[in-house]
Design an enzyme around this catalytic site. Structure first.
Site, short mmCIF file in Angstrom:
data_model
loop_
_atom_site.label_atom_id
_atom_site.label_comp_id
_atom_site.label_asym_id
_atom_site.label_seq_id
_atom_site.Cartn_x
_atom_site.Cartn_y
_atom_site.Cartn_z
N ARG A 42 -7.78 2.61 13.20
CA ARG A 42 -8.72 1.53 12.96
C ARG A 42 -8.77 0.58 14.17
O ARG A 42 -9.80 -0.02 14.46
CB ARG A 42 -8.42 0.77 11.66
CG ARG A 42 -9.56 -0.12 11.21
CD ARG A 42 -9.32 -0.79 9.87
NE ARG A 42 -9.82 -0.04 8.73
CZ ARG A 42 -11.09 -0.01 8.32
NH1 ARG A 42 -12.01 -0.69 8.97
NH2 ARG A 42 -11.44 0.70 7.27
N GLU A 62 0.85 -1.20 0.00
CA GLU A 62 0.00 0.00 0.00
C GLU A 62 0.88 1.24 0.00
O GLU A 62 0.62 2.18 -0.73
CB GLU A 62 -0.94 0.00 1.22
CG GLU A 62 -1.90 1.19 1.20
CD GLU A 62 -2.96 1.17 2.28
OE1 GLU A 62 -3.32 0.09 2.76
OE2 GLU A 62 -3.46 2.25 2.62
N GLU A 85 -11.03 -7.93 3.65
CA GLU A 85 -10.38 -8.05 4.94
C GLU A 85 -11.19 -8.78 6.03
O GLU A 85 -10.60 -9.51 6.83
CB GLU A 85 -9.99 -6.66 5.47
CG GLU A 85 -8.92 -5.99 4.64
CD GLU A 85 -8.80 -4.52 4.99
OE1 GLU A 85 -9.68 -3.74 4.60
OE2 GLU A 85 -7.84 -4.16 5.70
N1 MTE Z 1 -6.59 -11.31 -1.89
C1 MTE Z 1 -5.52 -11.70 -2.62
N2 MTE Z 1 -5.62 -12.82 -3.34
N3 MTE Z 1 -4.37 -10.98 -2.63
C2 MTE Z 1 -4.22 -9.84 -1.88
O1 MTE Z 1 -3.16 -9.20 -1.91
N4 MTE Z 1 -5.28 -8.27 -0.28
C3 MTE Z 1 -6.30 -8.13 0.75
C4 MTE Z 1 -7.67 -8.52 0.20
N5 MTE Z 1 -7.62 -9.79 -0.45
C5 MTE Z 1 -5.33 -9.41 -1.08
C6 MTE Z 1 -6.52 -10.18 -1.15
C7 MTE Z 1 -6.40 -6.79 1.29
S1 MTE Z 1 -5.36 -6.33 2.54
C8 MTE Z 1 -7.34 -5.91 0.86
S2 MTE Z 1 -7.50 -4.38 1.58
C9 MTE Z 1 -8.25 -6.23 -0.24
O2 MTE Z 1 -8.05 -7.53 -0.75
C10 MTE Z 1 -8.05 -5.20 -1.34
O3 MTE Z 1 -8.81 -5.46 -2.46
P1 MTE Z 1 -10.36 -5.09 -2.58
O4 MTE Z 1 -10.53 -3.73 -1.98
O5 MTE Z 1 -10.61 -5.10 -4.03
O6 MTE Z 1 -11.09 -6.14 -1.82
N1 HPA Z 2 -7.54 0.84 5.40
C1 HPA Z 2 -6.48 0.69 4.59
N2 HPA Z 2 -5.72 1.67 4.23
C2 HPA Z 2 -5.99 2.88 4.70
C3 HPA Z 2 -7.07 3.10 5.55
C4 HPA Z 2 -7.89 2.03 5.92
O1 HPA Z 2 -8.86 2.17 6.66
N3 HPA Z 2 -7.09 4.41 5.85
C5 HPA Z 2 -6.04 4.94 5.20
N4 HPA Z 2 -5.36 4.02 4.51
MO1 MOS Z 3 -5.52 -3.82 2.81
S1 MOS Z 3 -4.44 -3.90 4.56
O1 MOS Z 3 -6.34 -2.35 3.33
O2 MOS Z 3 -4.33 -3.34 1.72
#
Ligand code: MTE
Ligand code: HPA
Ligand code: MOS
Length: 754
Positions: free
Chosen positions: A304, A226, A713
């Site tokens: 958070r 990130e 998540e």
């Molecule tokens: N799933 C896979 N296969 N690979 C990833 O890196 N990241 C996770 C989740 N699922 C991840 C994953 C995290 S930390 C987040 S915040 C979300 O996917 C981000 O994607 P989305 O917002 O499209 O769900």
């Molecule tokens: N989640 C993930 N990344 C972020 C957030 C959050 O709530 N706020 C700022 N960066």
């Molecule tokens: Mo997920 S820890 O918000 O990339």
């Protein structure tokens, strides 16, 4: 429903940053990291390294053309060390050579002389020395002291949770290619293309419009990319900028593991107060977050944690305090759950302690206090459409939990009544409810854009700010677009995420990739459809609202018009109708006032309940997770197969965090587990033997695209249940709440009572 990406993954045809063809006349960057955790740099000698054949140049802090500063929220992180080092693994110099081998050889010739100082590794110690990343924050609700005073049971304790390595299969990396006029193109493995663009612009001393960041996909991010992709983007960019040739900076596993941040370890003190019937009256907690040597995203993660202090429960009186503590380990960063798992672990520990002291069974305490619609969280938002109880009750009914738990209870009772001999194998269970707030807690990040082109043959190209990292966001958006335009998903292509096509992107994080970018894509489709329908309304002499698109054809008041999608597009093009659209989405109704720590930070909450059964070998301390049964609230799923993968994968990752994944540091602050050989990841044989996931039915959600809910998540936190199932199975009266409960730790805990 099948995500076509998976076919390419399985065939090995998917290409990541380091699979791109890289020219022979290109530079490879390898970084020299600080071997020590803390000290003043007395001398840095790169002369011998410079002479290694194949080395082009070596950069140190003074060679950076722009700013030597990569801090995101707080400006406290140098790209390259200047006169001190603050963690083992801190970049000190960057070697650029014509082969990776030469660069790596040269790194071995760099000599550094550091006046070593004793590192601070423990967050409580950092707190006592007032080494804080930012001022301490507190969330309060009601009057916690009054709540405690009126209680029948008051329990206190400590909980510890450890770091976690992201272990994305693709290491961090960027390939930077210079173009004419000194512009740079970056192919990066980042969840946040705009952050890389901004950071590189700053370090290279260039305006953002000269930096193009392109992301095709990631081999996993999990939060680790990130913000921390910025560093490697900068090294690649600096090499390309200085040399005028392409530059590749890709971390090998061991470098990635020692140099990049992990999930934040937390150390916490809690007090939970209950009435005689087990109703929670008050919760007091202080979290000591181990931030590492720089802020990174720590303050946001900590926020958070505060939002999720009471987990899935309603507590009328709360006082939650959180301190982000500066230590001498790698700056820790975002990791799936973003501080919420750490909070939920503490609260679940408090419930076990309350059960131990009061004799009221854990499940009674949990069920009795689940959050209900209208109940207020400490941050001032009331739960809307709460589904905590529905998920819990559905789990009981669907998986016959009463009966399962009774079988285990009976066996345990029998064991206690017999001769006093403890049997070698013990079984235990635990329920783990999850309630997770969806939206970036940093409110301005809750925005996204999508850019859609309909080509003259009817095929469609879609660009958004979302980054595909295995979570299936591309395919979900493809399905949203295809459904809106009434065409087959195969006709829709998701383009790479590129800062020149979609600018000022928020990271793909906070589980909101589809919520935000999918909503923007849907809006762009609606704009194109409106133009097409208005064009047809002129032809048919009717109102444009009469039209719809389905199965590749145009319908007028539910009747087929005889016009196919391709013909419609071609006719519209011939009449000079605009066939591209850009839309902007921002989540409505979000606000938060940090001066009082109250507001409405989340669009909605996601709910669910997991049930675990574990078996422990009390002689060896080893264990098996036998069952993991989940009821999860997905809203109306856009793609149930992808979402199932997210629930199962997230849960196993959570199990790994609380059971086997252990990051250790030496007393001198050197990571001892920074290789795949010393850090134990959950693999298929450590996943629950029997895993079942049931999606809550009739669960439409008004607050996200097409009635869906974010899924990325929340399931991670189910994994916490595995910890408590193991503890129960172990049967030791040891009331320590220290995760991960590795077989070694469990072995020791079981011995302590003997
Ligand atoms: N799933 C896979 N296969 N690979 C990833 O890196 N990241 C996770 C989740 N699922 C991840 C994953 C995290 S930390 C987040 S915040 C979300 O996917 C981000 O994607 P989305 O917002 O499209 O769900
Ligand atoms: N989640 C993930 N990344 C972020 C957030 C959050 O709530 N706020 C700022 N960066
Ligand atoms: Mo997920 S820890 O918000 O990339």
């Amino acid at each position: 429903m099948i995500n076509p990406d998976t076919t390419y993954h399985v065939m090995g045809l998917t290409r990541y940053v380091d699979d791109r063809d890289f020219p022979a006349r290109g530079l490879h960057c390898v970084v020299f990291f600080s071997p020590l955790a803390r000290g003043k740099i007395r001398n840095l000698d790169i002369s011998a390294a410079r002479k290694v054949p194949g080395v082009a140049f070596i950069l140190t802090a003074k060679d950076i053309p722009g700013e030597n500063q990569i801090g995101g929220i707080i400006q406290d992180e140098l790209l390259l060390a200047e006169d001190e080092v603050t963690f083992a693994g801190m970049p000190v110099a960057a070697v650029y050579a014509w082969t990776e081998e030469a660069a790596r050889d040269a790194v071995g010739f760099i000599k550094i002389d550091i006046a070593e100082e004793t590192p601070v590794l423990n967050p409580r110690e950092a707190y006592n020395r007032n080494q804080l990343i930012a001022p301490v924050r507190s969330f309060t609700l009601g009057d916690v002291e009054e709540g405690i005073a009126s209680a029948v049971y008051v329990v206190k304790g400590e909980a510890e949770s450890g770091a976690q390595e992201h272990f994305y299969l693709e290491g961090q990396g960027t390939v930077a290619t210079p173009s004419e006029e000194g512009n740079l193109h970056l192919a990066s493995s980042t969840q946040a293309p705009t952050m890389v663009q901004r950071c590189v612009a700053r370090v290279c001393g260039l305006p953002m419009n000269r930096i193009e960041v392109d992301v095709r996909r990631l081999g996993g991010g999990f939060g680790g990319k990130e913000i921390q992709a910025n560093t490697w983007g900068c090294f690649a960019a600096l090499g390309a900028q200085k040399s005028g040739v392409p530059c590749r900076m890709v971390l090998r596993r061991s470098d990635d593991m020692r140099a990049t941040g992990k999930r934040h370890p937390y150390s916490s003190d809690f007090t939970l107060a209950l009435d005689g019937a087990g109703k929670f009256l008050a919760f007091k907690v202080i979290y000591y977050q181990n931030a590492g040597a720089a802020a990174d995203l720590s303050t946001s993660v900590l926020e958070r944690t505060l939002f999720h202090a009471t987990a899935s429960y309603y507590v009328p009186n709360v006082h939650a305090t959180a301190a982000s503590c500066r230590t001498n380990i790698t700056p820790n960063t975002a990791f799936r759950g973003f501080g919420a798992p750490q909070a939920m672990f503490v609260f679940e520990a408090a419930i076990r302690e309350a059960s131990r002291i009061s004799g009221i069974c854990v499940e009674t305490l949990q069920r009795k206090n689940l959050i209900k619609t209208g109940d207020c969280f400490a941050y001032g938002m009331a739960a809307e459409n709460a589904r905590a109880e529905r998920c819990w009750d559905k789990a009981y009914a669907h998986y016959d939990l009463e009966k399962r738990m009774r079988v285990i209870d009976d066996a345990r009772r029998k064991e206690k009544n017999s001769s006093g001999q403890v049997s070698r194998y013990g079984r235990g269970y635990a329920l783990m409810p999850v309630c997770f707030g969806i939206s970036f807690t940093t409110i301005f990040l809750n925005q996204a854009r999508a850019h859609i082109h309909v080509y003259t043959d009817g095929s469609v190209g879609v660009s958004t700010g979302a980054v595909e990292m295995g979570q299936g966001v591309n395919h979900k958006i493809r399905e949203i677009v295809a459904d809106s335009l009434g065409i087959a998903p195969e006709r829709v292509k998701l383009e790479s995420t590129n800062t020149t096509r979609v600018s000022n992107t928020s990271p793909t994080a906070a589980s909101s990739g589809t919520d935000l970018n999918g909503a923007a894509a849907l809006m762009a489709c609606e704009m194109i459809k409106e133009r097409l329908f208005k064009f047809m309304a002129d032809e048919y002499q009717c109102v444009w609202e009469d039209f719809s698109l389905r199965d590749g054809r145009l319908y007028r008041e539910e009747k087929v018009c005889g016009l196919g999608w391709e013909d419609l597009v071609m006719q519209a093009y011939g009449s000079r109708v605009q066939l591209s659209a850009e839309a902007h989405y921002s989540t409505p109704d979000l606000h938060f006032d940090t001066s009082v720590e109250k507001g409405r930070p989340f669009a909605y909450h996601t709910y669910g309940t997991a049930y675990f059964e574990a078996e422990v070998d009390r002689l060896l301390g080893t264990y098996t997770i036998e069952k993991a049964y989940v009821v999860h609230d997905l809203g109306r799923s856009i793609n149930p197969l992808i979402d199932l993968g997210q629930v199962e994968g997230g849960m196993v990752q959570g199990i790994g965090w609380v059971t086997m994944e252990e990051m250790r540091y030496s007393e001198a602050g050197r990571p001892l587990t920074a290789t795949a050989g010393t850090y134990k990841m959950p693999d298929i044989s450590s996943a629950p033997l029997d895993m079942k996931v049931k999606f809550l039915e009739d669960a439409h959600n008004d607050r996200a695209v097409k009635g869906s809910k974010a899924v990325g998540e929340p399931p991670f936190m189910y994994g916490i249940g595995a910890f408590f199932a193991i503890k129960m199975a172990a049967g030791s009266e040891n009331a320590s709440y220290c995760a991960p409960i590795t077989p070694e730790r469990l072995f020791m805990e079981l011995r302590e009572g003997v």
